[in-house]
Design an enzyme around this catalytic site. Structure first.
Site, short mmCIF file in Angstrom:
data_model
loop_
_atom_site.label_atom_id
_atom_site.label_comp_id
_atom_site.label_asym_id
_atom_site.label_seq_id
_atom_site.Cartn_x
_atom_site.Cartn_y
_atom_site.Cartn_z
N ASP A 132 129.47 19.25 27.91
CA ASP A 132 128.68 20.20 28.69
C ASP A 132 129.19 20.18 30.13
OD1 ASP A 132 125.67 21.46 27.86
OD2 ASP A 132 126.17 21.50 30.01
N ASP A 179 134.02 22.16 31.17
CA ASP A 179 133.73 23.56 31.48
C ASP A 179 134.57 24.38 30.52
OD1 ASP A 179 133.63 26.17 32.34
OD2 ASP A 179 133.73 25.66 34.46
N VAL A 180 133.93 25.05 29.58
CA VAL A 180 134.68 25.72 28.50
C VAL A 180 135.52 26.89 28.99
CG1 VAL A 180 133.00 25.02 26.74
CG2 VAL A 180 132.78 27.28 27.83
N SER A 193 125.59 35.96 18.22
CA SER A 193 124.18 36.28 18.42
C SER A 193 123.88 37.60 17.74
CB SER A 193 123.88 36.41 19.92
OG SER A 193 122.63 37.02 20.13
N TYR A 246 126.71 40.35 27.54
CA TYR A 246 126.46 39.34 26.49
C TYR A 246 126.71 39.93 25.10
CZ TYR A 246 123.60 35.70 24.12
OH TYR A 246 123.14 34.69 23.32
N LYS A 259 129.39 38.54 22.45
CA LYS A 259 128.98 38.02 21.15
C LYS A 259 129.56 38.83 19.99
CE LYS A 259 126.44 34.44 22.29
NZ LYS A 259 127.06 33.09 22.15
N1 LIG Z 1 118.30 30.94 22.42
C1 LIG Z 1 118.53 32.04 21.72
O1 LIG Z 1 117.61 32.80 21.39
C2 LIG Z 1 119.92 32.37 21.28
C3 LIG Z 1 120.09 33.47 20.43
C4 LIG Z 1 121.36 33.80 20.00
C5 LIG Z 1 122.46 33.05 20.42
N2 LIG Z 1 122.27 32.01 21.26
C6 LIG Z 1 123.46 31.28 21.67
O2 LIG Z 1 123.32 29.91 21.31
C7 LIG Z 1 124.06 29.10 22.26
C8 LIG Z 1 123.14 28.06 22.84
O3 LIG Z 1 122.04 28.72 23.48
P1 LIG Z 1 120.75 27.96 24.02
O4 LIG Z 1 119.63 28.92 23.87
O5 LIG Z 1 120.66 26.62 23.44
O6 LIG Z 1 121.11 27.90 25.57
P2 LIG Z 1 120.73 26.83 26.71
O7 LIG Z 1 120.78 27.60 27.98
O8 LIG Z 1 119.48 26.11 26.34
O9 LIG Z 1 121.95 25.80 26.64
C9 LIG Z 1 123.26 26.19 26.93
C10 LIG Z 1 124.09 24.98 27.32
O10 LIG Z 1 125.42 25.44 27.60
C11 LIG Z 1 125.89 24.78 28.76
N3 LIG Z 1 126.94 25.56 29.40
C12 LIG Z 1 126.83 26.75 30.04
N4 LIG Z 1 128.01 27.13 30.53
C13 LIG Z 1 128.91 26.17 30.21
C14 LIG Z 1 130.30 26.00 30.43
N5 LIG Z 1 131.01 26.89 31.14
N6 LIG Z 1 130.91 24.91 29.92
C15 LIG Z 1 130.19 23.99 29.22
N7 LIG Z 1 128.87 24.08 29.00
C16 LIG Z 1 128.23 25.17 29.48
C17 LIG Z 1 124.64 24.62 29.63
O11 LIG Z 1 124.82 23.61 30.63
C18 LIG Z 1 123.58 24.28 28.59
O12 LIG Z 1 123.51 22.88 28.37
C19 LIG Z 1 124.62 30.08 23.29
O13 LIG Z 1 125.94 30.44 22.95
C20 LIG Z 1 123.70 31.28 23.16
O14 LIG Z 1 124.32 32.45 23.62
C21 LIG Z 1 121.03 31.64 21.70
#
Ligand SMILES: NC(=O)c1ccc[n+]([C@@H]2O[C@H](COP(=O)([O-])OP(=O)(O)OC[C@H]3O[C@@H](n4cnc5c(N)ncnc54)[C@H](O)[C@@H]3O)[C@@H](O)[C@H]2O)c1
Length: 245
Positions: A38, A61-62, A140, A153, A157
């Site tokens: 992360d 950092d991805v 997503s 977004y 996605k």
């Molecule tokens: N929550 C939802 O409803 C939902 C729905 C569809 C898809 N998603 C996808 O699921 C994944 C996780 O979502 P979530 O809801 O757990 O989000 P979240 O915001 O709770 O967690 C995201 C994590 O990614 C980390 N992050 C952000 N940018 C980064 C980078 N450049 N390098 C490394 N780490 C980084 C953040 O620090 C955080 O810990 C994401 O790809 C999101 O788009 C979420």
């Protein structure tokens, strides 16, 4: 059923919280060694400590090529293998087209699309030599349907779906599987940031009449990571309580 991933090593990006953390927990519970990557290294390390042995938190950092490569290199150095790589890190910068800036667009594309591509490239280089591996990309339902306020977004996605299928075709004959998950509305910090009325409106439109929990996405990631899905590649699995079927 336990021990689906015994002896395997997994990297999960964005694993400090939310869906990524739940995936790391589930892989760990099934016997994998897990690298929680992360950009928030303190949170990643705290999360890894809460899991105990076989878990470490690493800064990554991805969006940065060198950071992704060193994540893979460090994992190989520690574990000697890499079996599973989950491209999960994500951000949102929602705004209408009238208000969204090029920076908002670029930032979201960089984390999701460039980040996933860098992860697929680095992980597959190792896995193809080993002759096996499972890569899981977090798309997503927003990439399937398009959400207003999410032109950045939704584009990222949807792009992940094309990237997943292209990579799956390139890597299938090397024993490396690449699949994607499309979650719907899941209860995490990301969706807690939504205006409550928008969250309620989206939730009401779900046939199962509730938002999902992170562990309900993690179960599908576990399936794709394990041999239970050994004949699946290039698949896109929807986890949305029946939304947008
Ligand atoms: N929550 C939802 O409803 C939902 C729905 C569809 C898809 N998603 C996808 O699921 C994944 C996780 O979502 P979530 O809801 O757990 O989000 P979240 O915001 O709770 O967690 C995201 C994590 O990614 C980390 N992050 C952000 N940018 C980064 C980078 N450049 N390098 C490394 N780490 C980084 C953040 O620090 C955080 O810990 C994401 O790809 C999101 O788009 C979420």
């Amino acid at each position: 059923m336990t021990g689906l991933l015994t002896g395997r090593t997994a990297i999960v990006t964005g694993a400090a919280t939310g869906i990524g953390l739940s995936i790391a927990e589930s892989f760990h519970a099934h016997g994998a060694s897990v690298v929680l990557a992360d950009r928030d290294v303190d949170a990643a390390q705290a999360a890894a400590e809460s899991l105990g042995e076989r878990a470490i938190g690493v800064e990554c950092d991805v969006t940065h090529e060198a950071s992704v490569q060193s994540l893979v290199d460090e994992t190989l150095w520690r574990s000697g293998r890499l079996d599973i790589y989950v491209n999960n890190a994500g951000i949102t910068r929602d705004a209408s087209l009238r208000k969204m800036t090029p920076d908002d667009f670029d930032a979201v594309i960089a984390v999701h699309l460039r980040g996933t591509w860098l992860g697929v490239r680095a992980a597959s280089a190792v896995m193809r030599d080993a002759g096996s591996g499972s890569i899981i990309n977090m798309s997503s339902l927003s990439g399937k349907s398009g959400n207003p306020g999410q032109t950045n977004y939704s584009a990222a996605k949807a792009g992940i779906v094309g990237l997943t299928k292209a990579a799956a075709k390139e890597l299938a004959h090397k024993g490396v599987r690449v699949n994607a998950i499309q979650p719907g509305l899941i209860r995490t910090a990301m969706t807690a940031a939504m205006p409550p009325e928008v969250f309620a409106e989206r939730e009401a439109a779900i046939p199962m009449k509730r938002a999902g929990e992170p562990h309900e996405v993690a179960g599908v990631a576990l399936f794709l990571a394990s041999d239970l899905s050994s004949y699946m590649t290039g698949a896109v699995l929807e986890v949305g309580g029946g939304r947008l079927m």
